[in-house]
Design a protein around this motif. Structure first.
Motif, PDB file in Angstrom:
ATOM      1  N   TYR A  37       0.848  -1.181   0.000  1.00  2.66           N
ATOM      2  CA  TYR A  37       0.000   0.000   0.000  1.00  2.66           C
ATOM      3  C   TYR A  37       0.885   1.233   0.000  1.00  2.66           C
ATOM      4  O   TYR A  37       1.955   1.262   0.604  1.00  2.66           O
ATOM      5  N   PHE A  91       3.721   0.683   2.662  1.00  6.05           N
ATOM      6  CA  PHE A  91       3.512  -0.335   3.682  1.00  6.05           C
ATOM      7  C   PHE A  91       3.296  -1.693   3.034  1.00  6.05           C
ATOM      8  O   PHE A  91       2.512  -1.837   2.086  1.00  6.05           O
ATOM      9  N   TYR A 104      -5.659  -7.033   8.295  1.00  5.00           N
ATOM     10  CA  TYR A 104      -4.341  -6.822   7.719  1.00  5.00           C
ATOM     11  C   TYR A 104      -3.323  -6.681   8.848  1.00  5.00           C
ATOM     12  O   TYR A 104      -3.608  -6.067   9.878  1.00  5.00           O
ATOM     13  N   PHE A 106       0.343  -5.020   9.170  1.00  2.00           N
ATOM     14  CA  PHE A 106       1.211  -4.111   8.420  1.00  2.00           C
ATOM     15  C   PHE A 106       2.624  -4.096   8.985  1.00  2.00           C
ATOM     16  O   PHE A 106       2.837  -4.300  10.178  1.00  2.00           O
ATOM     17  N   GLY A 107       3.583  -3.792   8.115  1.00  2.00           N
ATOM     18  CA  GLY A 107       4.924  -3.448   8.561  1.00  2.00           C
ATOM     19  C   GLY A 107       4.957  -1.997   9.014  1.00  2.00           C
ATOM     20  O   GLY A 107       3.942  -1.295   8.989  1.00  2.00           O
ATOM     21  N   THR A 108       6.152  -1.548   9.387  1.00  2.00           N
ATOM     22  CA  THR A 108       6.305  -0.195   9.911  1.00  2.00           C
ATOM     23  C   THR A 108       6.487   0.850   8.821  1.00  2.00           C
ATOM     24  O   THR A 108       6.514   2.041   9.108  1.00  2.00           O
TER      25      THR A 108
END
Lengths: 116, 113
Positions: A37, A91, A104, A106-108
């Motif tokens: 994203y 992301f 979802y 998510f990563g940072t």
């Protein structure tokens, strides 16, 4: 528990060049979705590309493509011919298929700067 | 058609105040998700609705957080007795059904002073 890791807090790329953003994840599931994203300063999350884990072929969307390595649990995003409008936070996200909520994870994030 | 909308876009609350954040999903979308995004972080899951049923609230950080979706459309996230650590962007997302792609709203930035 599933986790998503983005180890590059910030990346820079020259306009018209190519850049690769890294993402690794951890899961014990065999089927899942992975996403990239884009979040510009307006905060609206925009889907860039999606990959189904059961598909071996890497997803592509115009200038965006992924390198999906299931065994290594790696999911990198390649942006070709970078444009000023590509500057944003990116992301990586994971979503299970068979279990529970379909939330979802998510990563940072990686902040991408595009230099003119 | 219109995308996911959220209101207000910005909210400043004094510590201890109650706030209510609204989400209007895409028409016909059955599933609705709330996420909290702290500064410099990725969004983190708070809660999930399938129609009017709240099927997962495991991400709500405390009992001060409450969400509802009484008619299976608009959802409200309520935070009671706000604390400084509640300062974040609150994102809402909807999907046609839970297994489909989620579409995100622009978020509400909450600042607790």
């Amino acid at each position: 528990a599933q986790t998503v890791t983005q180890s590059q807090p910030e990346m820079s790329v020259q306009e018209a060049e190519t850049v690769t953003l890294s993402c690794t994840y951890d899961t014990s599931e065999s089927d899942y979705y992975l996403f990239w994203y884009k979040q510009p300063p307006s905060r609206q999350m925009i889907l860039v590309i999606r990959q189904e884990a059961y598909k071996q072929q890497n997803a592509t969307e115009n200038r965006f493509s992924v390198n999906f390595q299931k065994a290594a649990k790696s999911f990198s995003l390649k942006i070709s011919d970078s444009q000023l409008g590509d500057a944003a936070m990116y992301f990586c996200a994971y979503r299970a298929i068979t279990s529970g909520t379909y939330k979802y994870i998510f990563g940072t994030g990686t902040r991408l700067k595009v230099l003119a | 058609g219109a995308g996911v909308s959220q209101s207000p876009r910005y909210k400043v609350a004094k510590r201890g105040q109650d706030v209510a954040l609204r989400c209007d999903p895409i028409s016909g979308h059955v599933s609705l998700f709330w996420y909290q995004q702290a500064l410099g972080q990725g969004p983190e899951f708070l809660t999930y609705f399938q129609n009017e049923a709240q099927l997962d609230k495991s991400g709500l950080p405390s009992d001060r957080f409450f969400a509802e979706r009484p008619e299976g459309s608009v959802s409200t996230l309520k935070i009671q007795r706000t604390q400084q650590e509640d300062s974040a962007v609150y994102l809402c997302a909807s999907s046609l059904d839970r297994s489909y792609e989620q579409y995100f709203g622009p978020g509400t930035r909450l600042t607790v002073t």
